[in-house]
Design a protein around this motif. Sequence first.
Motif, PDB file in Angstrom:
ATOM      1  N   VAL A 120      80.302  11.330  -0.600  1.00 19.91           N
ATOM      2  CA  VAL A 120      79.056  10.899  -0.756  1.00 19.91           C
ATOM      3  C   VAL A 120      78.108   9.480   0.227  1.00 19.91           C
ATOM      4  CG1 VAL A 120      78.276  12.112  -3.505  1.00 19.91           C
ATOM      5  CG2 VAL A 120      79.674   9.574  -2.466  1.00 19.91           C
ATOM      6  N   SER A 121      79.132   9.365   0.719  1.00 23.72           N
ATOM      7  CA  SER A 121      78.309   7.840   1.290  1.00 23.72           C
ATOM      8  C   SER A 121      79.944   7.717   2.871  1.00 23.72           C
ATOM      9  CB  SER A 121      78.479   6.162   0.512  1.00 23.72           C
ATOM     10  OG  SER A 121      78.255   5.922   1.529  1.00 23.72           O
ATOM     11  N   VAL A 122      79.666   7.107   3.721  1.00 21.85           N
ATOM     12  CA  VAL A 122      80.350   7.226   4.237  1.00 21.85           C
ATOM     13  C   VAL A 122      80.222   5.506   4.760  1.00 21.85           C
ATOM     14  CG1 VAL A 122      79.259   7.425   6.551  1.00 21.85           C
ATOM     15  CG2 VAL A 122      81.710   7.539   6.365  1.00 21.85           C
ATOM     16  N   ALA A 123      81.651   4.790   5.209  1.00 20.64           N
ATOM     17  CA  ALA A 123      81.497   3.652   6.394  1.00 20.64           C
ATOM     18  C   ALA A 123      82.687   3.612   7.297  1.00 20.64           C
ATOM     19  CB  ALA A 123      81.744   2.271   5.548  1.00 20.64           C
ATOM     20  N   GLY A 124      81.815   3.168   8.575  1.00 23.14           N
ATOM     21  CA  GLY A 124      83.528   2.887   9.204  1.00 23.14           C
ATOM     22  C   GLY A 124      83.893   1.145   9.902  1.00 23.14           C
ATOM     23  N   THR A 180      81.196   0.195   1.611  1.00 21.40           N
ATOM     24  CA  THR A 180      81.671  -0.688   1.944  1.00 21.40           C
ATOM     25  C   THR A 180      82.783  -2.206   1.206  1.00 21.40           C
ATOM     26  OG1 THR A 180      78.888  -0.683   2.550  1.00 21.40           O
ATOM     27  CG2 THR A 180      80.418  -3.100   3.054  1.00 21.40           C
ATOM     28  N   ALA A 181      82.647  -2.375   0.062  1.00 20.53           N
ATOM     29  CA  ALA A 181      83.917  -2.759  -0.423  1.00 20.53           C
ATOM     30  C   ALA A 181      85.278  -2.628  -0.339  1.00 20.53           C
ATOM     31  CB  ALA A 181      83.572  -3.039  -1.499  1.00 20.53           C
ATOM     32  N   TYR A 241      74.622  -6.327   0.960  1.00 20.07           N
ATOM     33  CA  TYR A 241      76.092  -7.209   1.007  1.00 20.07           C
ATOM     34  C   TYR A 241      76.461  -8.706   1.241  1.00 20.07           C
ATOM     35  CZ  TYR A 241      75.089  -3.580   5.052  1.00 20.07           C
ATOM     36  OH  TYR A 241      74.927  -1.868   5.280  1.00 20.07           O
ATOM     37  N   GLN A 242      74.779  -9.127   0.596  1.00 21.72           N
ATOM     38  CA  GLN A 242      74.756 -10.213   0.210  1.00 21.72           C
ATOM     39  C   GLN A 242      75.915 -10.745  -1.482  1.00 21.72           C
ATOM     40  OE1 GLN A 242      71.515 -13.668   0.618  1.00 21.72           O
ATOM     41  NE2 GLN A 242      70.590 -11.822   2.272  1.00 21.72           N
TER      42      GLN A 242
END
Length: 293
Positions: free
Chosen positions: A205-209, A239-240, A269-270
């Motif tokens: 459901v979500s991706v981060a690289g 993201t975490a 992000y903060q």
Amino acid sequence: MRTDAWHLTEDVDDFLTRAGDFLRSRPGLHVMPLTWAARLRARGADAFGTEAPVFGMLERAGEVHAAFYRLPHRPLGLTPLMPEQADTLAAHLGALGHVLPAVSADHRTATAFADAWQRHTGATPKIRDTRVRLYRLDTLTPPEPMPAGRGRLLGEQDQEQVMYWCGEFAKAVGEDVTMDAASWAGTRFADKRYTLWETPDGTPVSVAGMNPLIGGQIQVDIVYTPAHLRGHGYAGAVTAEVSRAALAAGAKDVVLFADLANPTSNALYQRLGYRPLADWGVYDFSCAAPGAG
């Protein structure tokens, strides 16, 4: 008497030998030259087209105080410059006959160079509507509670899905790039390590690289959740996860860029522990001939 001088080279190894210590001294603000120099070294200059890349260093008494990189069809990338340094660089590149499509740097540096480039060449600068902020991780604070599911590394079965999501991300940030199996290896997205967040039934459901570790630093890039899946905490969770992976990989600094027009992502992000480091700006130039000013 000051003996500042810009020295240019087409050899990325020469550039990193001479400017590497300087770039690593402020890895956050120097993330882009560090990243693109490493990418060029890994892939070879031929991967970026027939035009040779150009790197430059501002040296004084044998020490580097500023640097730039120029790759085919990409904006000129600058480390932070004082206005007088931006002016001498614009004059030098203009005298050498360089034609620049754009400049990308922290906002103050980009503005100073855009003004100087207009003075020396007659090119008209226009700032892009998209403005981004560079963040650096302070203390990672994962979301509480986390959404149902888990993070996992990209598998071979996920490649097509991630290519599609990277293409959608590129469109969202205004990048003109073709994203398919044939072109994938030549894009900036190919050398990242991806983490997916998947629901309990195994649906991504979500991706981060994240980029490779360079100069003790890792850049988180990209973070993407399809529009119809937003609002469930998936972006914060992934993201975490990727930030934790970056720290586990040995990164002393973890950085990322966020679109200032998106208050949701900046606030996210903060909350995760990222703190503003610099605002970024990109100016596009008209095609005026160098030396016209």
